[in-house]
Scaffold this motif. Structure first.
Motif, PDB file in Angstrom:
ATOM      1  N   ASP A   1      24.710  38.656  38.389  1.00  0.00           N
ATOM      2  CA  ASP A   1      24.885  37.791  37.217  1.00  0.00           C
ATOM      3  C   ASP A   1      23.575  37.557  36.475  1.00  0.00           C
ATOM      4  OD1 ASP A   1      23.813  36.202  39.250  1.00  0.00           O
ATOM      5  OD2 ASP A   1      25.197  34.528  38.957  1.00  0.00           O
TER       6      ASP A   1
ATOM      7  N   ASP B   1      24.422  34.916  31.867  1.00  0.00           N
ATOM      8  CA  ASP B   1      25.138  35.549  32.972  1.00  0.00           C
ATOM      9  C   ASP B   1      25.702  36.873  32.438  1.00  0.00           C
ATOM     10  OD1 ASP B   1      27.285  36.390  34.608  1.00  0.00           O
ATOM     11  OD2 ASP B   1      27.735  34.347  35.245  1.00  0.00           O
TER      12      ASP B   1
ATOM     13  N   TYR C   1      32.388  42.543  40.319  1.00  0.00           N
ATOM     14  CA  TYR C   1      32.801  41.912  39.057  1.00  0.00           C
ATOM     15  C   TYR C   1      31.691  42.036  38.005  1.00  0.00           C
ATOM     16  CZ  TYR C   1      33.818  37.802  36.041  1.00  0.00           C
ATOM     17  OH  TYR C   1      34.035  36.950  34.987  1.00  0.00           O
ATOM     18  N   HIS C   2      30.467  41.626  38.367  1.00  0.00           N
ATOM     19  CA  HIS C   2      29.368  41.704  37.397  1.00  0.00           C
ATOM     20  C   HIS C   2      28.952  43.156  37.137  1.00  0.00           C
ATOM     21  CE1 HIS C   2      29.217  37.396  38.379  1.00  0.00           C
ATOM     22  NE2 HIS C   2      28.903  37.306  37.097  1.00  0.00           N
TER      23      HIS C   2
ATOM     24  N   CYS D   1      28.288  38.644  33.029  1.00  0.00           N
ATOM     25  CA  CYS D   1      29.705  38.841  32.705  1.00  0.00           C
ATOM     26  C   CYS D   1      30.018  38.418  31.266  1.00  0.00           C
ATOM     27  CB  CYS D   1      30.630  38.176  33.711  1.00  0.00           C
ATOM     28  SG  CYS D   1      30.511  36.407  33.835  1.00  0.00           S
TER      29      CYS D   1
END
Ligand code: ZN
Length: 336
Positions: free
Chosen positions: A283, A241, A292-293, A243
């Motif tokens: 992700d 992923d 966020y990613h 992140c």
């Protein structure tokens, strides 16, 4: 859709800049549903822009950003909520301080009284065992230790007492396998490695880890690289992923062991998760992109080779550009 042929993929900077701008201007249904993450979302967008050296009044108006942050001030608690009228929380308070710090090292938007209230709020979240709760509802995990000490460091208000207590609790969360958990005895997770090691670094307490544990931890982190994709997972047996490019590589950077993993393969994995048409990073390849990613993919690339992408160098401890953290990271314990 993102392409899976990553060998020749370029970094689509302008598309990502546009993607981030649209997140803020397109107030969709999802935007309102995620009110509780709005302050964090703004920090992710600003961090991605500033890392790409694209934060300016054309991409995001400084006045509107500061006005939004200050509209989330919870006067009763003396700290920041995630959205206007929301209760104050440590997570949104750190994001607010990071945003304000990016614009002004002196935090000029805050009055002296507000700064004092913030210090009282943050310190009051630390419990006698050294841990921090996120707010008065009492949820405790190692994320909040990082959040609390980072926020105090940004305010220049860390004390030796806070640090010794917090470092003690952090080490109670260290596991035999070499990783860190949410609380003592809980399963190792890569994001917890970052918050624990990051907190120790901020507090100038990395030595409590000890040389043997340092190697054990770096080995556990290196094992997070999933082959052949080159991406990192957060725990054994999980899918890679984007992140974790940040959570794992920042921790290895703090431990000065970034070279223990294959950085070229990691970069290719991150690049393969870009949406080359609409911008943004997901992700995993071909998944839906999100802010966020996008942020942590870009921060990961900065750790790998900021110059190659024309980025700002990112500080692995604070997740902010080093030209900004340079001013306050030389914090030392006032009375050792
Ligand atoms: Zn993720």
């Amino acid at each position: 859709m993102a392409s899976t042929d990553s060998s020749k993929i370029e970094f689509a900077k302008q598309k990502h800049v546009n993607f981030i701008i649209e997140q803020e201007s397109n107030r969709s249904y999802e935007y309102w549903l995620s009110e509780h993450l709005r302050m964090n979302g703004l920090y992710w967008g600003i961090t991605a822009l500033v890392t790409m050296q694209s934060l300016n009044d054309t991409t995001l108006k400084q006045n509107s950003v500061i006005d939004f942050v200050m509209s989330c001030w919870d006067a009763r608690a003396g700290a920041f909520g995630a959205f206007p009228q929301h209760d104050a929380h440590l997570l949104s308070t750190l994001s607010a301080l990071q945003i304000l710090k990016i614009y002004s090292d002196e935090l000029v938007s805050l009055s002296q009284e507000q700064k004092s209230q913030l210090v009282v709020f943050i310190k009051s979240q630390q419990l006698p065992n050294g841990s921090f709760q996120g707010d008065s509802f009492g949820e405790v995990d190692t994320r909040f230790i990082y959040t609390g000490v980072s926020a105090l460091a940004l305010l220049g208000e860390l004390t030796p007492e806070i640090c010794s207590l917090a470092a003690g609790f952090v080490m109670k969360c260290f596991n035999f396998d070499g990783g860190f958990g949410l609380v003592p005895g809980s399963e190792s997770h890569a994001a917890q490695a970052f918050v624990c090691v990051g907190a120790l670094a901020i507090m100038d307490k990395l030595d409590v880890l000890g040389a043997a544990n340092d190697v054990k931890l770096a080995s556990w982190l290196s094992e997070r690289q999933v082959l052949p994709s080159g991406g990192f997972n957060g725990r054994p047996e999980k899918l890679p992923d984007v992140c974790y490019s940040w959570w794992v590589l920042s921790t290895l950077s703090i431990l000065e062991k970034k070279h223990w993993v294959d950085l070229d393969k990691l970069a290719r994995f991150i690049l393969s998760c870009q949406d080359l048409e609409k911008g943004g990073i997901s992700d995993r390849p071909n998944n839906q992109t999100d802010i966020y990613h996008t942020c942590f993919g870009i921060c990961g690339l900065s750790l790998i080779d900021y110059a190659k992408y024309g980025f700002d160098e990112i500080d692995p401890v604070y997740c902010m550009p080093t030209r900004i953290t340079r001013n306050f990271k030389k914090w030392k314990l006032t009375s050792k």
